[in-house]
Design an enzyme around this catalytic site. Structure first.
Site, PDB file in Angstrom:
ATOM      1  CG  MET A  46      -0.298   0.077   2.556  1.00 56.17           C
ATOM      2  SD  MET A  46      -1.523  -0.081   3.900  1.00 56.17           S
ATOM      3  CE  MET A  46      -2.652   1.238   3.506  1.00 56.17           C
ATOM      4  CG  LEU A  62      -6.182   4.302   2.031  1.00 57.28           C
ATOM      5  CD1 LEU A  62      -4.913   4.217   2.909  1.00 57.28           C
ATOM      6  CD2 LEU A  62      -7.386   4.434   2.939  1.00 57.28           C
ATOM      7  CG  LEU A  68      -8.637  -0.160   1.042  1.00 55.30           C
ATOM      8  CD1 LEU A  68      -7.860  -1.364   1.557  1.00 55.30           C
ATOM      9  CD2 LEU A  68      -7.831   1.127   1.273  1.00 55.30           C
ATOM     10  NE  ARG A 137      -4.695   0.235  -5.878  1.00 55.62           N
ATOM     11  CZ  ARG A 137      -5.202   1.354  -6.391  1.00 55.62           C
ATOM     12  NH1 ARG A 137      -4.449   2.418  -6.545  1.00 55.62           N
ATOM     13  NH2 ARG A 137      -6.468   1.377  -6.785  1.00 55.62           N
ATOM     14  CE1 TYR A 138      -4.982   2.694  -2.316  1.00 53.75           C
ATOM     15  CE2 TYR A 138      -3.910   1.697  -0.425  1.00 53.75           C
ATOM     16  CZ  TYR A 138      -4.887   1.668  -1.390  1.00 53.75           C
ATOM     17  OH  TYR A 138      -5.779   0.624  -1.433  1.00 53.75           O
ATOM     18  CG  HIS A 236      -5.254  -2.552   8.695  1.00 60.93           C
ATOM     19  ND1 HIS A 236      -6.595  -2.297   8.534  1.00 60.93           N
ATOM     20  CD2 HIS A 236      -4.641  -1.350   8.649  1.00 60.93           C
ATOM     21  CE1 HIS A 236      -6.776  -0.993   8.378  1.00 60.93           C
ATOM     22  NE2 HIS A 236      -5.601  -0.395   8.453  1.00 60.93           N
ATOM     23  CG  ASP A 312       8.467  -0.383  12.335  1.00 64.34           C
ATOM     24  OD1 ASP A 312       7.507  -0.888  12.936  1.00 64.34           O
ATOM     25  OD2 ASP A 312       9.646  -0.439  12.731  1.00 64.34           O
ATOM     26  CD  GLU A 315      -1.617   1.513   9.449  1.00 59.18           C
ATOM     27  OE1 GLU A 315      -0.403   1.615   9.138  1.00 59.18           O
ATOM     28  OE2 GLU A 315      -2.536   1.824   8.676  1.00 59.18           O
ATOM     29  CD  GLU A 319      -4.082   1.503  15.047  1.00 60.17           C
ATOM     30  OE1 GLU A 319      -3.742   1.601  13.856  1.00 60.17           O
ATOM     31  OE2 GLU A 319      -5.041   0.825  15.438  1.00 60.17           O
TER      32      GLU A 319
END
Lengths: 404, 404
Positions: A46, A62, A68, A137-138, A236, A312, A315, A319
């Protein structure tokens, strides 16, 4: 803090200087050994914004990705994505500032694929040179940027290697779909023969690397508590409508976690939990943060293992490290996060082995992928992966066969 | 149709005639070899009504079980259970009539445990004789009936062997809790030393038995379609509030399914799905029936594998065979149910091996069980399994040690 070292930043530039083997060598007589053009190894993920200024475009891309997230507004998803991205950007920018100004995912992905390719050049001379690429992807490098680079580099054989070990249509599926869409535009004559490694939830390299990192983290707890430390495999989460559609993800996440516990001889108590829920819809739990809160008082120790990512990212660094442990935990001294795979040599050896086995097998995609694509609901995509990767009943001639 | 053969019906009667070894032999001097009292092997499961007249009490007990279902009305659960059971009984009676007048679960459980004990008498002479028992949670023989029989038989060492391969607090947890509650009443002086096999999701015997049955079922499809037949591992679902509490079940169901696919070399496409949802609350999916409906048209064939039960029961014989396949399917000829484990010799050999290893290890309960009991919310139960099974740090002396 996560600024890319010079040798990483120049990785993509250097790739373009790799020697091109003339494809016209195929026209030579059969007595002359044919040269081939090597093998591109493309790590798909991603991605994450490498700089603060990339946060908005990352969020927009995203939320605009219908593979997604289905925002339930049909063709207005791009519009709604702009709205959501605009609203969330200030907060997410703060998060990225707090972890050093950007995501380290490009740094680690580049390192991992470069190191894997070095190993492959030794173990698989028949498909060498192995050329490392990253396609996000993003975030940069976007799928279309990397695809253009492959074309510029004269690549004719490439492996799309999903860096999500567990398959979800919303992650690996989205990356493959995007690669297909951009191929239609940039490589309509299909000069590149693609194959894909679309899942590897229990590959020994992955499992052993996680087990090693957990063992090392256990050493940070007092010896007398060590066997009572609880291991939370945190992946996730996904919305329940994706889970209930029959997405492969939760079963494969559980398979990885179970394989790691098996590698550890079930030495500790463990649980599979899910993080990063967002929005009002129901998502799969148990939620990492809530579950940790519930058990932390009675636990001697807790290790949170990011089981569905290979490096890493926000998240883990924000998070888990900053929000869950440093800010919200009542007993922060009891809770530690397991090191992400990042530069683990065991992991990188495993990545190389996966590509090596894939190339030698001649497999184009896994047995499971057509089923995932049938269940998934991607827009503007192929009906069957064979449209992209060729007929699954035929396998690609191995590079050595092409060579000889 | 599922009437119990005579030798099964008399199983429990015969058990009471097994020779009792005098426990007073423990008083003999150390030079005299001590006799021991053998080992009871107790298969625990939810059970099912063996006759139509048992349907109401089965449903009532099931809905009254706060460990299984939280109806959200606190101490009024028994009252609400009566109401629900009364309302559902006519329909469920019809189902049991349709499958021959009762559940075959007692027949199969009795057969399995008797056969396993025969093997154990040969492989584990030090803990022989091994005495077979069945204890059901919602049907005869109830936990308290079997416990009383153990006491009457003079049993002093017993293994509570959960016949749910994958642990859920709502199933295995409920059976263990009930055994504890009845022990408080019937055996307050704790003359029986219990240990438990509380989970075995990837035991080779289980995995190989499922794989064998799947391979046999695949042979019923035309050879040219066989590799394209899809395998749906169907487990009983759980409400999302149980899943989100962190119940071990979905991860262990996935572990079993993955292990079976691994045994089959991932020869076919597969998915983990969940059946038997009831009531208005959200339950974990994908739902077996809905998912099958979604994929049946495009599938060459589908095998539904009851992955969380060890024998046939209403959920296989009625829900899958009669409702899903014979009634609702648009392409019933494409859908087959995999044979339940029932009398599989591979499975029974595995059961014996599990008990043998358990007895030899001296383990009282799994490393995971205290965590499950901490997360679960049973009423009137121990706080920690060591209260029931003894201190986990100490292991039971093996029967051979006791003997010598």
């Amino acid at each position: 803090m996560f600024a890319l070292p010079k040798q990483r930043l120049t990785a993509f530039n250097r790739l373009t200087t790799l020697k091109r083997f003339s494809t016209s060598s195929k026209l030579l007589g059969s007595q002359t050994p044919k040269k081939h053009n090597g093998t591109a190894v493309v790590f798909m993920n991603m991605g994450g914004p490498s700089t603060i200024s990339e946060v908005y475009s990352f969020l927009y891309k995203l939320f605009a990705d219908g593979d997604l997230i289905n925002l339930g507004v049909g063709r207005f998803q791009a519009l709604l994505a702009k709205f959501i991205a605009t609203r969330r950007t200030p907060m997410i920018e703060k998060y990225y500032k707090a972890i050093g100004g950007g995501s380290p995912i490009l740094k680690w992905s580049t390192y991992q694929v470069e190191e894997a390719c070095k190993i492959l050049d030794k173990t698989n001379p028949e498909s060498a040179p192995h050329k490392p690429y990253v396609a996000f992807r993003y975030a940069h490098p976007y799928t279309e940027e990397t695809l253009q680079k492959l074309l510029d580099d004269g690549v004719t054989r490439a492996v799309a290697f999903s860096q999500y070990p567990q398959f979800s249509y919303s992650t690996t599926g989205s990356s493959i779909n995007e690669l297909w869409r951009k191929t239609q535009i940039l490589d309509p004559n299909r000069t590149i023969q693609w194959s894909t490694i679309d899942r590897w939830p229990t590959h020994p390299g992955l499992v052993k690397a996680f087990a090693q990192n957990i063992k090392e983290k256990l050493l940070e707890f007092p010896e007398e508590d060590r066997s009572e430390v609880r291991i939370l495999f945190s992946a996730h989460s996904l919305p329940m409508d994706v889970i209930n559609s029959g997405d492969a993800y939760p079963a494969e996440v559980s398979a990885t976690s179970y394989a790691v516990m098996n590698e550890l001889n079930f030495s500790n108590q463990y649980r599979v939990v899910y993080q990063s829920q967002v929005g009002p819809k129901p998502w799969l739990g148990a939620q990492t943060a809530k579950f940790t809160e519930k058990i932390e008082e009675k636990s001697k120790g807790i290790i949170i293992v990011p089981i569905a990512f290979t490096s890493d990212h926000i998240e883990t660094l924000h998070e888990i490290d900053i929000e869950l442990i440093a800010t919200d935990a009542k007993f922060p001294e009891k809770i530690k996060r397991c090191e992400s795979l990042n530069g683990s040599q065991t992991f990188i050896d495993g990545l190389a082995e996966l590509v090596s086995d894939h190339l030698k097998s001649g497999q184009l995609y896994s047995k499971q992928l057509p089923f995932d694509c049938e269940i998934g609901v991607g827009r503007d995509v192929f009906n069957h992966p064979s449209e992209f990767f060729g007929d699954h009943t035929k396998t690609i001639k191995s590079a050595s066969e092409e060579k000889n």
